[in-house]
Structures are given as structure tokens and as C-alpha cells.
Design an enzyme around this catalytic site. Structure first.
Site, PDB file in Angstrom:
ATOM      1  N   TYR A  90       0.838  -1.204   0.000  1.00  0.00           N
ATOM      2  CA  TYR A  90       0.000   0.000   0.000  1.00  0.00           C
ATOM      3  C   TYR A  90       0.872   1.252   0.000  1.00  0.00           C
ATOM      4  CZ  TYR A  90      -4.008  -2.939   1.296  1.00  0.00           C
ATOM      5  OH  TYR A  90      -4.991  -3.891   1.311  1.00  0.00           O
ATOM      6  N   GLU A 114     -22.982   3.255  17.743  1.00  0.00           N
ATOM      7  CA  GLU A 114     -23.643   3.530  16.458  1.00  0.00           C
ATOM      8  C   GLU A 114     -24.031   4.993  16.277  1.00  0.00           C
ATOM      9  OE1 GLU A 114     -26.609   0.487  16.781  1.00  0.00           O
ATOM     10  OE2 GLU A 114     -25.534  -0.853  15.410  1.00  0.00           O
TER      11      GLU A 114
END
Ligand SMILES: [Zn+2]
Ligand SMILES: [Zn+2]
Length: 464
Positions: free
Chosen positions: A368, A443
Site C-alpha cells: 500500500y 452507532e
């Protein structure tokens, strides 16, 4: 504004579990973004907030309306995680959703990836690309949740548990929600939206080029060519309601190497009759440390070289024929990366030759590149984030963790940022980090990611 998002999400915040001391899952393969949890201490951002326009309030209202659906999508995807290059269910879910919204959808890009395009109805404007990665990890979930993963799969020849331990389920759900809100505001949208749902960010074992690189090779960044690309990553290292970013070098490049040392087998009591690959390998490991400590200008650009695997021999008194090493190189610039890779190869080969053996050095083709946030684009985004999150939009230090987002950002100016998902009252430094079997998402943080996405698009395109 932020409080609204948090309050609306409270009913869904069922995921609080006792947080145990941070630990990293030990994983084979490229799983390079594991160290997101080591994002360093953050400082408040300096940018002045951009002025608010009526469209921002409209987008926020739409975001609140879609929040419950977004969290339901995330839970569904969390319960059905799929390893890299196998994200068929997840991709089908996203593709069906996008087609229903009027996006032009191309499936099977880079194996299971999706490219979806929506032309705005408010005249010319930039092409803005938004990326979400879809893959899960070979980790057996240890979080007690009604939607915890029970999935299993074969990975690297072993049967393993599968879990969204890096939060890519959140990325998919956020981008599906953003796609819906943007489609609903299409008439006010200048330019074009291009969505990139990407497989295999975590890398695979022996499946060749994959992930963002393969999507780019298969044309994901052409026709239309984006003028900019945005990506986000949820991070346990930041509290819910906050965003972390930095201009320039944000995440290290990651390159995995293997060194096979060949000597000549002999009895351990008579080493002069052979060539000892264990001693050669040990000398290579020790000398490789000088690539960073003696040859790299770490004041200008940090680097890390670690050897994590050293295998050789079966008995105490037999000198084996071969030894195998594997390691990772982390760098922050392409020139530094190329030089360090060359030096690792030269040092290993010359040491082995000098000690009458041989070393073959192999670099993983799925390395990467360093993640570089475009300075001008970051400067344009910072006032948007300051308007949304005030002091909770923070500058963070560079991370030694890695991402394959740079393959997209090589094709267009890119901006990649982190979204906090550790609940108030929990010290992010002690939260189970990304890649842990106890990685837990507050969340309410999904709303942070959704609003950031929508406002960045609105300001980049000049939505009115
Ligand atoms: Zn990861
Ligand atoms: Zn990740």
C-alpha cells in the site's frame, strides 16, 4: 446539531459492552489498518467554520430521517460479514439499493466491487467520488450482541470466524445512507456523484492484486474521472461525535517482504561442514534495523521496519537447509519507500552471499502506498468539518497504520478522515481497537460519518 444526531441514535446504542484492555488480533496477511487504534493524541483543528446555507439544514433533516435505516443496514451487514473478494451478499445489497435510487450501477469491478454514478440535476459541477470498503476480517467475534457474527469461512487454509472487526460494515451503511439522501436532493445537486464500494481492503492470501488497486486498474476512476475522492474510517481511538484528519502524510505506506535464506544442511555439532541459514537470517534481521536507524532521515519522514516471522529448523542439533523471514516496511513517501525497499533487498542478499549462502527477497505486489491527503482539498474540507463539529474536528498525528485508499487518491485529489465510535465515558486509549475480537461501535458515530459525507459533498459541489 450534533446533539440531535446523538439523541436520535440513543435508542440504537445497544452495543455497550465492558471494554477490556486494548489488544490487537494477531492476523496473518496484510490487514494493515489494524493500528488505527494507535492514532495519537489529537489537537483541536485550526480552521474557521464555513458559513451555513439552507441546504445544510435540509441534509441534516434527511440524515436524521434515514438514521434508523442506516443502523439497521449496518447491523444486517455486521451479522453477515464476508472476507475480502467474497463480499457478494454485501455488494448485492448495495447494488440493489443504488439501482432503486436511480444510480447507474456497474458490478463486478475488481471482483466484487461496485461503481455507481448519479448525475446531479442542477447543472455542471465537479465529479465527487465517495469510497466505502466492504470486507470483514478472519476474527471470531467476542462481543455479546443480538447481531453478533456467527459466520465462519476458510482463510489461508484454516477455518476461521469472520467479523467486521474493522468497522467496514459502518462504512457501507453510511455510504448507502448518503447515496439515498443525495438521490433525494438530486435536483439541487450540481455535478456528479460517483460511489466506490470496494472489496478486499484488508488484503487477501495469495489472490494477487486486489482491492482499490484492482478497481482502479479496471477503470473505477475513469468515465467519468473524479475531480476529488473522499474516504472515511471509523476509529476506536476517537470519541463518538469527533472527526480526526490531517493534511499531507496521514497514514504510512505498507510493504510486506519475505526473505528465503538458503544455506547447506549439516549436523549441529559440525557447523563447518555446512552453511547455517539461522545465523545468516539472524544477521540479516539485526542489520535490517540499520535501514531505518542509520540510513533514513527520520527527522523528515518516519519509517518502521519490523520482522514478524522467523522460521527455520526442526531439531536442536540439526542445522537446516533454509530459514524464512517475513516483515513489514512502513514509510511516508514514495522516494523513501523505493530506497528502503531497495536497501532491504541489497542488505539481505549481500549478507547471505558474504556468509556463503543465498537470500531471495520477495515483495508483496499488494503493497500500500503512503496515504497523502491533498493539501488544497484538505484546506477546503477543514472549514466544513469545523462548521459541523467545532472543536470535535481534530487534527491528528500521522499513523503508522495503512490503507489502500491511496490507489484512488493517486487518480484524483483525495481526503481521508477518521470518525470516532467510542462512546462518551470510555477512554478511547483503552477501547478495544480496530481488528480486536471485542471491537465495538457506538452507532451514534454513524451519524457523524453521514453528516460529514453529506456536508463535504454539498460544499464541494456548491449545492444550494
Ligand atoms: Zn482493518
Ligand atoms: Zn479498515
Amino acid at each position: 446539531m450534533l446533539r440531535i444526531g446523538l439523541r436520535a441514535a440513543r435508542g440504537f446504542r445497544a452495543e455497550s459492552v465492558p471494554v477490556e484492555p486494548a489488544r490487537r488480533a494477531l492476523l496473518k496477511g496484510a490487514c494493515t489498518c489494524a493500528a488505527l487504534a494507535f492514532l495519537p493524541r489529537a489537537a483541536a483543528a485550526q480552521a474557521a467554520p464555513a458559513p451555513a446555507r439552507p441546504v445544510h439544514a435540509d441534509l441534516d433533516a434527511a440524515a436524521r430521517q434515514i438514521e434508523a435505516a442506516m443502523i439497521a443496514w449496518r447491523r444486517d451487514i455486521h451479522a453477515h460479514p464476508e472476507l475480502g473478494n467474497r463480499e457478494r451478499r454485501t455488494a448485492a445489497l448495495a447494488a440493489q439499493h443504488l439501482r432503486g435510487l436511480g444510480y447507474e450501477v456497474r458490478e463486478g469491478v475488481g471482483r466484487t466491487g461496485i461503481v455507481a454514478v448519479l448525475k446531479g440535476g442542477a447543472g455542471p459541477g465537479p465529479v465527487v467520488a465517495l469510497r466505502a470498503d466492504m470486507d470483514a476480517l478472519p476474527v471470531r467475534e467476542e462481543v455479546d450482541l443480538p447481531f453478533a457474527s456467527k459466520a465462519r469461512a476458510v482463510w489461508g487454509g484454516q477455518e476461521v470466524g469472520v467479523m467486521h472487526a474493522c468497522g467496514h460494515d459502518c462504512h457501507v451503511a453510511i455510504l448507502m445512507a448518503a447515496a439515498q439522501v443525495l438521490a433525494a436532493h438530486r435536483d439541487r445537486l450540481p455535478g456528479t456523484i460517483k460511489l466506490l464500494f470496494q472489496p478486499a481492503e484488508e488484503g487477501t492470501v495469495g489472490e494477487g492484486v486486489c482491492g482499490a488497486r484492482l478497481m482502479v486498474e479496471e477503470g473505477a476512476m475513469r468515465d467519468p474521472k473524479p475531480d476529488m475522492v473522499f474516504g472515511l474510517h471509523v476509529s476506536s481511538a476517537l470519541p463518538t461525535g469527533s472527526i480526526g484528519y490531517r493534511p499531507g502524510n496521514a497514514m504510512a505506506g505498507a510493504d510486506r517482504f519475505q526473505i528465503k535464506v538458503t544455506g547447506r544442511q549439516t549436523h549441529g555439532a559440525m557447523p563447518w561442514n555446512g552453511v547455517d541459514p539461522i545465523v545468516i537470517g539472524s544477521t540479516i534481521v539485526t542489520t535490517l534495523q540499520t535501514v531505518v536507524s542509520r540510513e533514513t532521515d527520520v527527522a523528515r519522514s518516519p519509517a518502521v521496519l519490523s520482522v514478524g516471522i522467523f522460521k527455520g529448523g526442526l531439531r536442536n542439533n540439526i542445522i537446516p537447509e533454509t530459514a524464512e523471514l517475513e516483515g513489514t516496511l512502513r514509510t511516508f513517501g514514495e522516494a523513501q519507500r523505493a530506497t528502503a525497499k531497495r536497501r532491504v533487498t541489497e542488505i539481505a542478499q549481500s549478507i547471505a552471499t558474504g556468509m556463503n549462502g543465498k537470500a531471495e527477497v520477495t515483495w508483496d505486489e499488494n503493497g500500500y502506498p503512503p496515504l497523502h491527503n491533498d493539501a488544497a482539498l484538505t484546506a477546503r474540507c477543514a472549514p466544513t468539518l469545523a462548521r459541523l463539529f467545532g472543536e470535535h474536528a481534530r487534527l491528528v498525528d500521522p499513523a503508522m497504520a495503512s490503507e489502500d485508499f491511496p490507489y484512488f487518491a493517486k487518480e484524483a485529489p483525495g481526503f481521508f478522515y477518521f470518525v470516532g465510535i467510542t462512546p462518551p465515558g470510555t477512554d478511547p486509549a483503552k477501547a478495544a481497537p480496530n481488528h480486536s475480537p471485542r471491537f465495538t461501535v457506538d452507532e451514534a458515530g454513524l451519524m457523524t460519518g453521514l453528516r460529514a459525507t453529506l456536508h463535504l459533498v454539498a460544499d464541494a459541489t456548491g449545492m444550494a
